[in-house]
Motif scaffolding. Structure first.
Motif, PDB file in Angstrom:
ATOM      1  N   LYS A 177      11.474   5.730   9.856  1.00 26.56           N
ATOM      2  CA  LYS A 177      11.169   6.371   8.590  1.00 26.56           C
ATOM      3  C   LYS A 177      10.484   5.325   7.719  1.00 26.56           C
ATOM      4  O   LYS A 177      10.740   4.134   7.845  1.00 26.56           O
ATOM      5  CB  LYS A 177      12.466   6.840   7.892  1.00 26.56           C
ATOM      6  CG  LYS A 177      13.159   7.961   8.634  1.00 26.56           C
ATOM      7  CD  LYS A 177      12.313   9.201   8.675  1.00 26.56           C
ATOM      8  CE  LYS A 177      13.026  10.296   9.457  1.00 26.56           C
ATOM      9  NZ  LYS A 177      12.117  11.384   9.813  1.00 26.56           N
ATOM     10  N   GLN A 178       9.634   5.778   6.818  1.00 24.94           N
ATOM     11  CA  GLN A 178       8.828   4.859   6.001  1.00 24.94           C
ATOM     12  C   GLN A 178       9.710   3.894   5.227  1.00 24.94           C
ATOM     13  O   GLN A 178       9.427   2.711   5.138  1.00 24.94           O
ATOM     14  CB  GLN A 178       7.958   5.657   5.036  1.00 24.94           C
ATOM     15  CG  GLN A 178       6.934   4.801   4.308  1.00 24.94           C
ATOM     16  CD  GLN A 178       5.912   5.607   3.557  1.00 24.94           C
ATOM     17  OE1 GLN A 178       6.014   6.831   3.477  1.00 24.94           O
ATOM     18  NE2 GLN A 178       4.929   4.955   2.993  1.00 24.94           N
ATOM     19  N   ARG A 179      10.837   4.390   4.734  1.00 23.56           N
ATOM     20  CA  ARG A 179      11.693   3.530   3.904  1.00 23.56           C
ATOM     21  C   ARG A 179      12.323   2.409   4.730  1.00 23.56           C
ATOM     22  O   ARG A 179      12.705   1.384   4.195  1.00 23.56           O
ATOM     23  CB  ARG A 179      12.796   4.347   3.231  1.00 23.56           C
ATOM     24  CG  ARG A 179      13.740   5.024   4.200  1.00 23.56           C
ATOM     25  CD  ARG A 179      14.912   5.720   3.511  1.00 23.56           C
ATOM     26  NE  ARG A 179      15.752   6.372   4.498  1.00 23.56           N
ATOM     27  CZ  ARG A 179      15.547   7.609   4.949  1.00 23.56           C
ATOM     28  NH1 ARG A 179      14.563   8.336   4.471  1.00 23.56           N
ATOM     29  NH2 ARG A 179      16.338   8.136   5.868  1.00 23.56           N
ATOM     30  N   ASP A 180      12.420   2.599   6.042  1.00 24.04           N
ATOM     31  CA  ASP A 180      13.035   1.590   6.902  1.00 24.04           C
ATOM     32  C   ASP A 180      12.001   0.652   7.506  1.00 24.04           C
ATOM     33  O   ASP A 180      12.349  -0.297   8.195  1.00 24.04           O
ATOM     34  CB  ASP A 180      13.805   2.267   8.050  1.00 24.04           C
ATOM     35  CG  ASP A 180      14.919   3.161   7.524  1.00 24.04           C
ATOM     36  OD1 ASP A 180      15.156   4.223   8.137  1.00 24.04           O
ATOM     37  OD2 ASP A 180      15.527   2.808   6.500  1.00 24.04           O
ATOM     38  N   ALA A 181      10.722   0.959   7.291  1.00 20.44           N
ATOM     39  CA  ALA A 181       9.678   0.201   7.991  1.00 20.44           C
ATOM     40  C   ALA A 181       9.243  -1.036   7.223  1.00 20.44           C
ATOM     41  O   ALA A 181       8.430  -1.806   7.708  1.00 20.44           O
ATOM     42  CB  ALA A 181       8.476   1.100   8.242  1.00 20.44           C
ATOM     43  N   GLY A 182       9.765  -1.216   6.041  1.00 21.57           N
ATOM     44  CA  GLY A 182       9.376  -2.390   5.282  1.00 21.57           C
ATOM     45  C   GLY A 182       8.271  -2.060   4.293  1.00 21.57           C
ATOM     46  O   GLY A 182       7.719  -0.960   4.284  1.00 21.57           O
ATOM     47  N   GLU A 183       7.973  -3.051   3.466  1.00 24.21           N
ATOM     48  CA  GLU A 183       6.988  -2.827   2.418  1.00 24.21           C
ATOM     49  C   GLU A 183       5.587  -2.844   2.994  1.00 24.21           C
ATOM     50  O   GLU A 183       5.248  -3.702   3.813  1.00 24.21           O
ATOM     51  CB  GLU A 183       7.115  -3.925   1.370  1.00 24.21           C
ATOM     52  CG  GLU A 183       6.382  -3.578   0.075  1.00 24.21           C
ATOM     53  CD  GLU A 183       6.744  -4.561  -1.013  1.00 24.21           C
ATOM     54  OE1 GLU A 183       7.932  -4.845  -1.166  1.00 24.21           O
ATOM     55  OE2 GLU A 183       5.821  -5.042  -1.679  1.00 24.21           O
ATOM     56  N   SER A 184       4.784  -1.912   2.529  1.00 24.29           N
ATOM     57  CA  SER A 184       3.418  -1.852   3.028  1.00 24.29           C
ATOM     58  C   SER A 184       2.559  -2.878   2.301  1.00 24.29           C
ATOM     59  O   SER A 184       2.722  -3.097   1.108  1.00 24.29           O
ATOM     60  CB  SER A 184       2.856  -0.454   2.789  1.00 24.29           C
ATOM     61  OG  SER A 184       1.461  -0.461   2.994  1.00 24.29           O
ATOM     62  N   ASN A 185       1.648  -3.482   3.065  1.00 24.98           N
ATOM     63  CA  ASN A 185       0.672  -4.344   2.402  1.00 24.98           C
ATOM     64  C   ASN A 185      -0.679  -3.631   2.310  1.00 24.98           C
ATOM     65  O   ASN A 185      -1.706  -4.249   2.051  1.00 24.98           O
ATOM     66  CB  ASN A 185       0.524  -5.692   3.138  1.00 24.98           C
ATOM     67  CG  ASN A 185      -0.008  -5.500   4.546  1.00 24.98           C
ATOM     68  OD1 ASN A 185      -0.136  -4.362   5.018  1.00 24.98           O
ATOM     69  ND2 ASN A 185      -0.310  -6.586   5.218  1.00 24.98           N
ATOM     70  N   ALA A 186      -0.659  -2.319   2.557  1.00 22.07           N
ATOM     71  CA  ALA A 186      -1.898  -1.551   2.449  1.00 22.07           C
ATOM     72  C   ALA A 186      -2.328  -1.474   1.002  1.00 22.07           C
ATOM     73  O   ALA A 186      -1.501  -1.418   0.091  1.00 22.07           O
ATOM     74  CB  ALA A 186      -1.696  -0.136   2.989  1.00 22.07           C
ATOM     75  N   LEU A 187      -3.620  -1.480   0.801  1.00 23.36           N
ATOM     76  CA  LEU A 187      -4.132  -1.296  -0.539  1.00 23.36           C
ATOM     77  C   LEU A 187      -3.785   0.116  -1.004  1.00 23.36           C
ATOM     78  O   LEU A 187      -3.438   0.343  -2.150  1.00 23.36           O
ATOM     79  CB  LEU A 187      -5.654  -1.507  -0.538  1.00 23.36           C
ATOM     80  CG  LEU A 187      -6.257  -2.154  -1.766  1.00 23.36           C
ATOM     81  CD1 LEU A 187      -7.591  -2.781  -1.444  1.00 23.36           C
ATOM     82  CD2 LEU A 187      -6.431  -1.142  -2.870  1.00 23.36           C
ATOM     83  N   LEU A 188      -3.895   1.063  -0.077  1.00 25.54           N
ATOM     84  CA  LEU A 188      -3.507   2.443  -0.378  1.00 25.54           C
ATOM     85  C   LEU A 188      -3.021   3.081   0.906  1.00 25.54           C
ATOM     86  O   LEU A 188      -3.765   3.169   1.887  1.00 25.54           O
ATOM     87  CB  LEU A 188      -4.697   3.234  -0.927  1.00 25.54           C
ATOM     88  CG  LEU A 188      -4.404   4.684  -1.310  1.00 25.54           C
ATOM     89  CD1 LEU A 188      -3.556   4.744  -2.568  1.00 25.54           C
ATOM     90  CD2 LEU A 188      -5.697   5.467  -1.518  1.00 25.54           C
ATOM     91  N   GLU A 189      -1.761   3.509   0.923  1.00 27.31           N
ATOM     92  CA  GLU A 189      -1.245   4.219   2.093  1.00 27.31           C
ATOM     93  C   GLU A 189      -1.977   5.561   2.225  1.00 27.31           C
ATOM     94  O   GLU A 189      -2.631   6.016   1.286  1.00 27.31           O
ATOM     95  CB  GLU A 189       0.265   4.479   1.953  1.00 27.31           C
ATOM     96  CG  GLU A 189       1.120   3.218   1.906  1.00 27.31           C
ATOM     97  CD  GLU A 189       1.166   2.581   0.528  1.00 27.31           C
ATOM     98  OE1 GLU A 189       1.652   1.434   0.435  1.00 27.31           O
ATOM     99  OE2 GLU A 189       0.700   3.198  -0.445  1.00 27.31           O
ATOM    100  N   ILE A 190      -1.819   6.202   3.357  1.00 25.54           N
ATOM    101  CA  ILE A 190      -2.465   7.497   3.573  1.00 25.54           C
ATOM    102  C   ILE A 190      -2.035   8.446   2.459  1.00 25.54           C
ATOM    103  O   ILE A 190      -0.847   8.623   2.190  1.00 25.54           O
ATOM    104  CB  ILE A 190      -2.089   8.079   4.940  1.00 25.54           C
ATOM    105  CG1 ILE A 190      -2.635   7.175   6.055  1.00 25.54           C
ATOM    106  CG2 ILE A 190      -2.640   9.497   5.088  1.00 25.54           C
ATOM    107  CD1 ILE A 190      -2.135   7.535   7.432  1.00 25.54           C
ATOM    108  N   THR A 191      -3.022   9.017   1.802  1.00 22.96           N
ATOM    109  CA  THR A 191      -2.773   9.855   0.627  1.00 22.96           C
ATOM    110  C   THR A 191      -3.566  11.146   0.769  1.00 22.96           C
ATOM    111  O   THR A 191      -4.760  11.097   1.076  1.00 22.96           O
ATOM    112  CB  THR A 191      -3.228   9.118  -0.647  1.00 22.96           C
ATOM    113  OG1 THR A 191      -2.538   7.863  -0.748  1.00 22.96           O
ATOM    114  CG2 THR A 191      -2.968   9.944  -1.894  1.00 22.96           C
ATOM    115  N   PRO A 192      -2.939  12.299   0.554  1.00 22.51           N
ATOM    116  CA  PRO A 192      -3.697  13.554   0.615  1.00 22.51           C
ATOM    117  C   PRO A 192      -4.550  13.722  -0.647  1.00 22.51           C
ATOM    118  O   PRO A 192      -4.157  13.293  -1.733  1.00 22.51           O
ATOM    119  CB  PRO A 192      -2.604  14.630   0.689  1.00 22.51           C
ATOM    120  CG  PRO A 192      -1.379  13.989   0.159  1.00 22.51           C
ATOM    121  CD  PRO A 192      -1.497  12.512   0.360  1.00 22.51           C
ATOM    122  N   ILE A 193      -5.704  14.332  -0.465  1.00 21.87           N
ATOM    123  CA  ILE A 193      -6.585  14.674  -1.582  1.00 21.87           C
ATOM    124  C   ILE A 193      -6.691  16.188  -1.607  1.00 21.87           C
ATOM    125  O   ILE A 193      -7.304  16.803  -0.731  1.00 21.87           O
ATOM    126  CB  ILE A 193      -7.998  14.079  -1.394  1.00 21.87           C
ATOM    127  CG1 ILE A 193      -7.933  12.571  -1.226  1.00 21.87           C
ATOM    128  CG2 ILE A 193      -8.910  14.471  -2.545  1.00 21.87           C
ATOM    129  CD1 ILE A 193      -7.482  11.839  -2.450  1.00 21.87           C
TER     130      ILE A 193
END
Lengths: 109, 300
Positions: free
Chosen positions: B96-112
């Protein structure tokens, strides 16, 4: 003289205090509508200061709606009223977009 | 019968064509299992293209998730599984995302999906963009504003033209092929109308003898033509072209069966690829490289 703080108009338009970026054509059209409404409520011939000081950035679409189309409307042969505009607080964060959209219409600040 | 579609171990805009080649002969309602078990790495383009692929299927597809822990963790941090759960039947274990650690992505996948999405993502990206573009890519402050503008304009095209929602992701990483420098990549994808059909809706549109996906891309990306006849239109992609030109970046737009690219000197891609396997909508990628410190083209 009218003073229009664009960031205040933006927050009223979006009904949100969090956003300080002028982005998207939809937002630009709505902000321009608010500006035109404010102008219609002022005296017939007025100097209006459009203040960008609190605007973090503006994209091409918003610049086209807020700046280019506003100027085109009031520079047309049949403007809603006589109006003079002073753009204040325009920085390097805004100039690329504003200059590009005005250039497309053969205008300049 | 379920057809297995194998995802290559390294998934980017070019290798994703291998996925589309496998899909080409299948109708949209064919049952498919997208086998990503052996994927080791994916670019932002690869991840959102997979989500878009699911949206193009009328029969909900299955996805076998990557088996490598590092890969699965990265996909989780990028919010891939969070969104994939709504469009794929996921097979296999994934964090699950909360268990995967902090993202260093500038922007995680985001719906538009709506205008407000663009306001939110521009706000989120601004501060992180400053860190990455100045500190990691060593570009001037002006590059940050242009970057955010480009991101905003490309995402807006989904709302204004696609007729369907889409996805965006932004990530920085080391581009090893030829360049050997860090890059920041914007990837935007939708499964909507596509450029050709969008331009065909323009009032008075008269297709030339050679009217196809490639011609539509040339009209839109190179000549700035829009389905709206208002001369105000078409500035978003024109602005993106100017931005990548200024910072020695690359712009690619894939739609239907063609892909057009503004190719910088550090890349060996072709400016126009035709006859690709058909894929609905549009997929846009912007790559901005790290500055060359010895007075190279990125110092403007």
């Amino acid at each position: 003289m009218n003073h229009i703080d664009i960031s205040s108009v933006l927050r009223q338009t979006l009904a949100c205090d969090l956003y300080s970026n002028l982005v998207t054509r939809t937002t630009g059209a709505a902000v321009r509508g608010q500006i035109e409404q404010l102008l219609s409520e002022s005296s017939e011939r007025a100097l209006t200061v459009i203040d960008f000081t609190q605007v973090s950035m503006i994209d091409f679409s918003c610049a086209d709606e807020v700046v280019a189309k506003l100027l085109m409307r009031y520079a047309a042969d049949d403007p809603p009223q006589d109006a003079f505009f002073l753009f204040r607080g325009v920085t390097e964060h805004h100039t690329d977009a504003i200059e590009a959209v005005l250039d497309r219409h053969g205008l300049a600040l | 019968m379920t057809t297995v579609i194998t995802v290559p171990p390294s998934l980017d805009d070019h290798s994703f064509e291998q996925v589309l080649d496998q899909l080409a002969a299948l109708p949209p309602d064919a049952k498919i299992l997208v086998d990503a078990r052996h994927v080791r790495w994916s670019s932002p383009y690869g991840l959102i293209a997979l989500l878009t692929l699911a949206q193009t299927r009328t029969e909900r597809p299955a996805l076998a998730v990557p088996e490598l822990d590092d890969t699965a963790s990265y996909w989780a941090r990028a919010s891939f599984f969070h969104h994939a759960e709504s469009v794929f039947d996921l097979h296999g274990q994934y964090p699950k995302q909360r268990d995967a650690g902090e993202s260093n992505a500038l922007l995680e996948i985001t719906p538009i999906v709506k205008t407000d999405d663009i306001h939110k993502l521009v706000g989120r990206v601004q501060e992180r963009a400053k860190q990455i573009i100045q500190a990691e890519l060593k570009l001037e402050t002006k590059a940050i504003i242009g970057f955010t503008m480009t991101l905003s304009e490309i995402c807006q095209n989904i709302l204004e033209h696609a007729g369907a929602g889409g996805w965006v992701a932004v990530q920085s990483y080391r581009w090893t092929k030829r360049l050997g420098r860090r890059v920041v990549v914007i990837a935007v994808s939708d499964a909507g109308l596509g450029f050709r059909k969008s331009l065909e809706t323009a009032p008075g549109h008269m297709p030339s003898a050679r009217w196809d996906d490639a011609a539509a891309l040339e009209e839109a990306v190179i000549r700035g033509v829009s389905r709206f006849r208002d001369r105000s239109r078409g500035q978003g992609l024109a602005g993106a072209r100017k931005y990548v030109g200024r910072w020695s970046g690359k712009l690619s737009v894939r739609s239907g069966t063609a892909r057009i690219s503004i190719v910088p000197g550090w890349d060996d891609d072709v400016p126009l690829a035709e006859g690709l396997a058909p894929f609905p909508g549009a997929q846009v990628q912007v790559i901005i490289p790290e500055a060359v410190t010895s007075g190279g083209p990125s110092q403007r």
